[in-house]
Design a protein around this motif. Structure first.
Motif, PDB file in Angstrom:
ATOM      1  N   ASP A  57      31.691  36.649  35.292  1.00  0.00           N
ATOM      2  CA  ASP A  57      32.432  36.385  34.063  1.00  0.00           C
ATOM      3  C   ASP A  57      33.723  37.192  34.071  1.00  0.00           C
ATOM      4  O   ASP A  57      33.698  38.411  34.270  1.00  0.00           O
ATOM      5  CB  ASP A  57      31.598  36.771  32.837  1.00  0.00           C
ATOM      6  CG  ASP A  57      30.363  35.902  32.682  1.00  0.00           C
ATOM      7  OD1 ASP A  57      30.503  34.666  32.764  1.00  0.00           O
ATOM      8  OD2 ASP A  57      29.264  36.459  32.486  1.00  0.00           O
ATOM      9  N   ASP A  58      34.840  36.517  33.856  1.00  0.00           N
ATOM     10  CA  ASP A  58      36.140  37.171  33.778  1.00  0.00           C
ATOM     11  C   ASP A  58      36.314  37.764  32.384  1.00  0.00           C
ATOM     12  O   ASP A  58      36.204  37.052  31.379  1.00  0.00           O
ATOM     13  CB  ASP A  58      37.251  36.147  34.066  1.00  0.00           C
ATOM     14  CG  ASP A  58      38.616  36.789  34.253  1.00  0.00           C
ATOM     15  OD1 ASP A  58      38.975  37.683  33.462  1.00  0.00           O
ATOM     16  OD2 ASP A  58      39.338  36.377  35.185  1.00  0.00           O
ATOM     17  N   ALA A  59      36.578  39.055  32.306  1.00  0.00           N
ATOM     18  CA  ALA A  59      36.704  39.732  31.011  1.00  0.00           C
ATOM     19  C   ALA A  59      37.918  39.256  30.222  1.00  0.00           C
ATOM     20  O   ALA A  59      37.960  39.410  28.992  1.00  0.00           O
ATOM     21  CB  ALA A  59      36.794  41.239  31.222  1.00  0.00           C
ATOM     22  N   TYR A  60      38.894  38.670  30.907  1.00  0.00           N
ATOM     23  CA  TYR A  60      40.137  38.282  30.245  1.00  0.00           C
ATOM     24  C   TYR A  60      40.287  36.777  30.045  1.00  0.00           C
ATOM     25  O   TYR A  60      41.093  36.338  29.242  1.00  0.00           O
ATOM     26  CB  TYR A  60      41.336  38.796  31.056  1.00  0.00           C
ATOM     27  CG  TYR A  60      41.289  40.285  31.269  1.00  0.00           C
ATOM     28  CD1 TYR A  60      41.586  41.176  30.237  1.00  0.00           C
ATOM     29  CD2 TYR A  60      40.924  40.816  32.501  1.00  0.00           C
ATOM     30  CE1 TYR A  60      41.523  42.539  30.425  1.00  0.00           C
ATOM     31  CE2 TYR A  60      40.858  42.191  32.700  1.00  0.00           C
ATOM     32  CZ  TYR A  60      41.162  43.039  31.662  1.00  0.00           C
ATOM     33  OH  TYR A  60      41.099  44.391  31.849  1.00  0.00           O
ATOM     34  N   ARG A  61      39.503  35.988  30.796  1.00  0.00           N
ATOM     35  CA  ARG A  61      39.590  34.529  30.676  1.00  0.00           C
ATOM     36  C   ARG A  61      38.185  33.949  30.580  1.00  0.00           C
ATOM     37  O   ARG A  61      37.347  34.175  31.456  1.00  0.00           O
ATOM     38  CB  ARG A  61      40.330  33.926  31.885  1.00  0.00           C
ATOM     39  CG  ARG A  61      41.806  34.221  31.884  1.00  0.00           C
ATOM     40  CD  ARG A  61      42.514  33.493  33.011  1.00  0.00           C
ATOM     41  NE  ARG A  61      42.176  34.055  34.310  1.00  0.00           N
ATOM     42  CZ  ARG A  61      42.707  33.615  35.457  1.00  0.00           C
ATOM     43  NH1 ARG A  61      43.548  32.597  35.446  1.00  0.00           N
ATOM     44  NH2 ARG A  61      42.379  34.178  36.595  1.00  0.00           N
ATOM     45  N   LYS A  62      37.942  33.187  29.541  1.00  0.00           N
ATOM     46  CA  LYS A  62      36.621  32.622  29.324  1.00  0.00           C
ATOM     47  C   LYS A  62      36.357  31.439  30.260  1.00  0.00           C
ATOM     48  O   LYS A  62      37.265  30.818  30.781  1.00  0.00           O
ATOM     49  CB  LYS A  62      36.475  32.168  27.873  1.00  0.00           C
ATOM     50  CG  LYS A  62      36.479  33.304  26.851  1.00  0.00           C
ATOM     51  CD  LYS A  62      36.283  32.756  25.443  1.00  0.00           C
ATOM     52  CE  LYS A  62      36.256  33.883  24.420  1.00  0.00           C
ATOM     53  NZ  LYS A  62      36.059  33.361  23.040  1.00  0.00           N
ATOM     54  N   ASN A  63      35.074  31.145  30.414  1.00  0.00           N
ATOM     55  CA  ASN A  63      34.621  29.925  31.100  1.00  0.00           C
ATOM     56  C   ASN A  63      35.016  29.873  32.570  1.00  0.00           C
ATOM     57  O   ASN A  63      35.253  28.787  33.110  1.00  0.00           O
ATOM     58  CB  ASN A  63      35.154  28.685  30.376  1.00  0.00           C
ATOM     59  CG  ASN A  63      34.792  28.668  28.909  1.00  0.00           C
ATOM     60  OD1 ASN A  63      33.654  28.952  28.534  1.00  0.00           O
ATOM     61  ND2 ASN A  63      35.763  28.356  28.061  1.00  0.00           N
ATOM     62  N   ARG A  64      35.048  31.025  33.227  1.00  0.00           N
ATOM     63  CA  ARG A  64      35.392  31.064  34.657  1.00  0.00           C
ATOM     64  C   ARG A  64      34.154  31.139  35.549  1.00  0.00           C
ATOM     65  O   ARG A  64      34.264  31.079  36.769  1.00  0.00           O
ATOM     66  CB  ARG A  64      36.303  32.253  34.949  1.00  0.00           C
ATOM     67  CG  ARG A  64      37.791  31.924  35.006  1.00  0.00           C
ATOM     68  CD  ARG A  64      38.271  31.157  33.845  1.00  0.00           C
ATOM     69  NE  ARG A  64      39.644  30.698  34.018  1.00  0.00           N
ATOM     70  CZ  ARG A  64      40.331  30.070  33.083  1.00  0.00           C
ATOM     71  NH1 ARG A  64      39.781  29.834  31.913  1.00  0.00           N
ATOM     72  NH2 ARG A  64      41.567  29.668  33.299  1.00  0.00           N
ATOM     73  N   ASN A  65      32.990  31.277  34.970  1.00  0.00           N
ATOM     74  CA  ASN A  65      31.744  31.385  35.729  1.00  0.00           C
ATOM     75  C   ASN A  65      31.315  29.994  36.204  1.00  0.00           C
ATOM     76  O   ASN A  65      30.895  29.152  35.421  1.00  0.00           O
ATOM     77  CB  ASN A  65      30.673  32.000  34.823  1.00  0.00           C
ATOM     78  CG  ASN A  65      29.364  32.268  35.520  1.00  0.00           C
ATOM     79  OD1 ASN A  65      28.885  31.449  36.300  1.00  0.00           O
ATOM     80  ND2 ASN A  65      28.755  33.402  35.218  1.00  0.00           N
ATOM     81  N   GLY A  66      31.424  29.754  37.501  1.00  0.00           N
ATOM     82  CA  GLY A  66      31.125  28.436  38.048  1.00  0.00           C
ATOM     83  C   GLY A  66      29.693  27.997  37.841  1.00  0.00           C
ATOM     84  O   GLY A  66      29.433  26.825  37.556  1.00  0.00           O
ATOM     85  N   LEU A  67      28.768  28.926  37.984  1.00  0.00           N
ATOM     86  CA  LEU A  67      27.354  28.596  37.828  1.00  0.00           C
ATOM     87  C   LEU A  67      27.049  28.113  36.416  1.00  0.00           C
ATOM     88  O   LEU A  67      26.207  27.241  36.215  1.00  0.00           O
ATOM     89  CB  LEU A  67      26.484  29.807  38.172  1.00  0.00           C
ATOM     90  CG  LEU A  67      24.975  29.602  38.116  1.00  0.00           C
ATOM     91  CD1 LEU A  67      24.525  28.560  39.129  1.00  0.00           C
ATOM     92  CD2 LEU A  67      24.250  30.930  38.349  1.00  0.00           C
ATOM     93  N   GLU A  68      27.739  28.669  35.435  1.00  0.00           N
ATOM     94  CA  GLU A  68      27.503  28.277  34.046  1.00  0.00           C
ATOM     95  C   GLU A  68      28.137  26.928  33.711  1.00  0.00           C
ATOM     96  O   GLU A  68      27.586  26.156  32.921  1.00  0.00           O
ATOM     97  CB  GLU A  68      28.030  29.356  33.098  1.00  0.00           C
ATOM     98  CG  GLU A  68      27.201  30.632  33.124  1.00  0.00           C
ATOM     99  CD  GLU A  68      27.632  31.623  32.060  1.00  0.00           C
ATOM    100  OE1 GLU A  68      28.673  31.379  31.397  1.00  0.00           O
ATOM    101  OE2 GLU A  68      26.948  32.653  31.898  1.00  0.00           O
ATOM    102  N   SER A  69      29.292  26.636  34.300  1.00  0.00           N
ATOM    103  CA  SER A  69      29.987  25.386  33.962  1.00  0.00           C
ATOM    104  C   SER A  69      29.502  24.193  34.774  1.00  0.00           C
ATOM    105  O   SER A  69      29.629  23.043  34.333  1.00  0.00           O
ATOM    106  CB  SER A  69      31.494  25.550  34.159  1.00  0.00           C
ATOM    107  OG  SER A  69      31.811  25.863  35.500  1.00  0.00           O
TER     108      SER A  69
END
Length: 208
Positions: A57-69
């Motif tokens: 998870d990127d602390a500065y940009r949301k929704n960057r976690n590939g596994l979650e999306s």
């Protein structure tokens, strides 16, 4: 018509080095691949996102976690095949990840793909190596010196994942170098070369 998911980060999105802009259709590799696949009745689903990681998870940009999306993207599209190229952003110093850990994250993403797509229709791409001095202020200080070494050692670990999951693999670094202007992203020539490499791999694996 079959659907081919191309899931990745900024080099799949088509980021123009040193900008926040995107290469146009006809320049970025996903579009060039689409043109090559028209005669095979295959549609490319462009799913690149700048900053995307495998599991972090990127602390500065949301929704960057590939596994979650990935699950939502898969369920909304039901693709027949996939090319997954992630790992560059995982090399950022804030994640403190080694090649083994990044490959484990990629493996979890592949597990999600396998819920919808047979292994013979999945291609892992080990990304290009980060360029020397990428960590400097004029390039991308989210990386550090160690990031370059980590990027250079991803393929060995990715290959183990590919063998374990029974999927194909390509090393982008064998064919494409990062832009000299930012040490991180494809040039237009890199996009052209990479489109050819993926197209040939699709033929080799009989996906196309």
């Amino acid at each position: 018509m079959k659907q081919l998911l191309c899931f990745g980060d900024s080099n799949t999105w088509g980021l123009i080095p040193k900008t926040h802009e995107r290469y146009s259709w006809g320049v970025r590799w996903t579009s060039l691949l689409q043109e090559k696949l028209e005669k095979h009745d295959i549609r490319v689903l462009e799913e690149g996102l700048c900053g995307r990681t495998t599991i972090f998870d990127d602390a500065y940009r949301k929704n960057r976690n590939g596994l979650e999306s990935l699950p939502e993207i898969l369920e909304s599209n039901y693709p027949d095949a996939a090319v997954i190229m992630l790992g560059t952003n995982d090399c950022k110093s804030c994640y403190n990840a080694n090649p083994y850990k990044i490959a484990k994250g990629l493996g979890l993403c592949v597990d999600e793909l396998l819920k919808f797509i047979p292994p013979k229709n999945i291609i892992i791409v080990s990304p290009i190596h980060l360029g020397d001095e990428v960590w400097k202020e004029e390039y991308d200080p989210e990386f550090n010196r160690h990031s370059v070494e980590v990027s250079q050692n991803l393929f060995e670990e990715y290959e183990k994942v590919a063998k374990e999951k029974g999927v194909a693999i390509v090393s982008a670094a064998d064919y494409v170098q990062p832009s000299k202007s930012d040490r991180e992203h494809f040039t237009p020539e890199g996009h052209r070369i990479f489109a050819d490499i993926i197209y040939n791999k699709l033929l080799e694996t009989k996906i196309a």
